[in-house]
Scaffold this active site. Structure first.
Site, mmCIF file in Angstrom:
data_model
loop_
_atom_site.group_PDB
_atom_site.id
_atom_site.type_symbol
_atom_site.label_atom_id
_atom_site.label_comp_id
_atom_site.label_asym_id
_atom_site.label_seq_id
_atom_site.Cartn_x
_atom_site.Cartn_y
_atom_site.Cartn_z
ATOM 1 C CG LEU A 185 -63.449 57.189 -10.613
ATOM 2 C CD1 LEU A 185 -62.077 57.420 -9.984
ATOM 3 C CD2 LEU A 185 -63.295 56.911 -12.101
ATOM 4 C CG ASP A 186 -66.891 50.769 -11.447
ATOM 5 O OD1 ASP A 186 -67.960 51.404 -11.499
ATOM 6 O OD2 ASP A 186 -66.455 50.066 -12.379
ATOM 7 C CE LYS A 187 -66.126 48.574 -1.465
ATOM 8 N NZ LYS A 187 -66.949 47.592 -0.718
#
Length: 452
Positions: free
Chosen positions: A224-226
């Site tokens: 998942l993106d930051k």
């Protein structure tokens, strides 16, 4: 919990003599071309550089001396601007150089990656040496939704990076997993370090045979993106990793996200089937590329969406997404293509100024102060992985999980609702998901209200 065994595909790398059975290494090193000459990149040579082959190397010693273009309007982030001026370098590598004190603005050292630049600022940057990556156990609280001998399901908080990468060596989900499972430090030698050309945020599945850097991604099947919060599955053994990776490749994993958008999509429900590729003008950003002519640089990507609530008189919306594929930044790129970038997503157009321009004309004047405070608190793209479903890699049992969004998401949603829309409970959202995406198993869950 997890047995250890000795296996080292790189005989000269002593640091990799022992590692857990769910740490996977590639049989070959990442390809890095030799690069020993410092380069001065100035504004006059930037256009020519676009026609050169990308620098697939370590970048150590590359120097940028340039004045911010007078035609640029407003502020620019220091890390983003430098990344856009040096072809194919990762923003993580630039951030590491900034934090190392190797960047000056108007002759003054700046170590803040988000420092705002203005037209006329003189920037001098030297790219630092690429440091060996290590994944060290850290006592980081993890919100574990499910765990057995084979898999972990974790509710990732926003602002947490999934695995170590240049510029983000500590504080990652992987560091927390190593501590939770009582596993030792895992390291890569300097010659086997993570390549700059690899993505540092991605929702695609990892294959077992990735780069050498896979050893600092213990059990990570997808990312998942930051800035994205929510559910993520982690494999604890090689069989589980291979099995789950295959489910991702075959699009068998069920994933539902919710987001807050700038504006409201039209129509209110539909399917976006637009390929996604890397933006040739900014490598940290992906772009939706319609048409067959771009097939070589874009990959098939499909997302289904449905508006759950229209917020603030049409200035924003709570939108539900189901991924059919899992490309890098897929929802963010598709949302931008639709003209509804995610709220708080500076990279894809959902900036604070965009939010203000859409919301202010649609709300009563007495809400202006509240709106200004609300927009000032936007710190990330408001995207949450709400539902995750997969087959257990050993028992083949269907596993389904869901989790409420974090407080910052709920707070922003609550404020947008107060501007003029009724509350909708999370149970209703789950029910809508069931009907629209034909996932009857969701009815089994008893959920809390999304914002109380």
């Amino acid at each position: 919990m997890v047995s250890l065994y000795s296996c080292c595909p790189f005989p000269s790398t002593k640091a990799l003599q022992m590692y857990p059975s769910f740490l996977f290494l590639s049989p070959r090193n990442p390809k890095l071309l030799p690069f020993t000459i410092s380069r001065i990149l100035r504004a006059s040579s930037c256009s020519a550089a676009k026609h050169q082959q990308p620098i697939r190397a370590r970048y150590a010693g590359v120097q940028l001396e340039e004045t911010v273009d007078e035609t640029k309007q407003g502020k620019l982030r220091l890390d983003s601007w430098i990344s856009s001026r040096i072809q194919s370098i990762s923003r993580a590598r630039v951030q590491f150089s900034i934090k190392s004190g190797l960047v000056t603005v108007n002759g003054r050292v700046v170590d803040k990656v988000s420092h705002g630049l203005r037209a006329g600022d003189k920037v001098n940057c030297v790219i630092s040496e690429l440091q060996p990556l290590k994944a060290e156990p850290e006592d980081i609280p993890l919100d574990i939704v499910f765990e057995d001998d084979h898999v972990l399901v974790v509710n990732k908080p926003p602002h947490m990076v999934v695995h170590p990468a240049p510029g983000n060596a500590t504080g990652t989900l992987v560091n927390g997993i190593l501590h939770h499972c009582s596993l030792p430090t895992v390291a890569l030698s300097e010659k086997d370090v993570l390549s700059d050309t690899e993505d540092v945020s991605d929702d695609e599945a990892f294959s077992c045979g990735g780069s050498a850097a896979a050893s600092v991604r213990p059990g990570i099947v997808h990312r998942l993106d930051k800035g994205t919060s929510g559910l993520l599955v982690v494999a604890k053994d090689e069989h589980s990793h291979a099995h789950l990776s295959e489910q991702f490749k075959q699009h068998m994993i069920q994933r539902v996200y919710i987001s807050l958008t700038c504006g409201v999509p039209s129509p209110s429900a539909g399917r976006v089937d637009i390929p996604i590729g890397r933006d040739s003008n900014n490598r940290i950003r992906m772009v939706a590329v319609p048409g067959l002519s771009h097939h070589g640089r874009a990959r098939h990507a499909a997302s289904r969406y449905k508006v759950i609530e229209v917020l603030a008189g049409g200035g924003s919306a709570l939108v539900q997404w189901r991924l059919e594929t899992g490309r890098t930044h897929q929802i963010r790129a598709h949302a931008k293509y639709m003209g509804i970038p995610l709220l708080g997503d500076e990279v894809y157009g959902g900036s604070k100024s965009m939010a203000l321009s859409l919301l202010r004309p649609r709300i009563p004047p007495n809400y202006n102060d509240e709106l200004s405070k609300l927009v000032s608190r936007l710190e990330r793209p408001y995207l949450h992985a709400l539902v995750l479903g997969f087959k257990h890699p050993h028992s083949s049992e269907k596993m389904h999980f869901s989790c409420s969004p974090p407080p910052d998401f709920s707070e922003i949603l609550s404020h947008l609702r107060n501007i003029g829309i009724e509350k909708v409970s999370l149970s209703r959202i789950i029910s809508n998901t069931c009907i629209y995406f034909q996932m009857p198993w969701i009815h089994l869950f008893c959920m809390r209200c999304i914002a109380c």
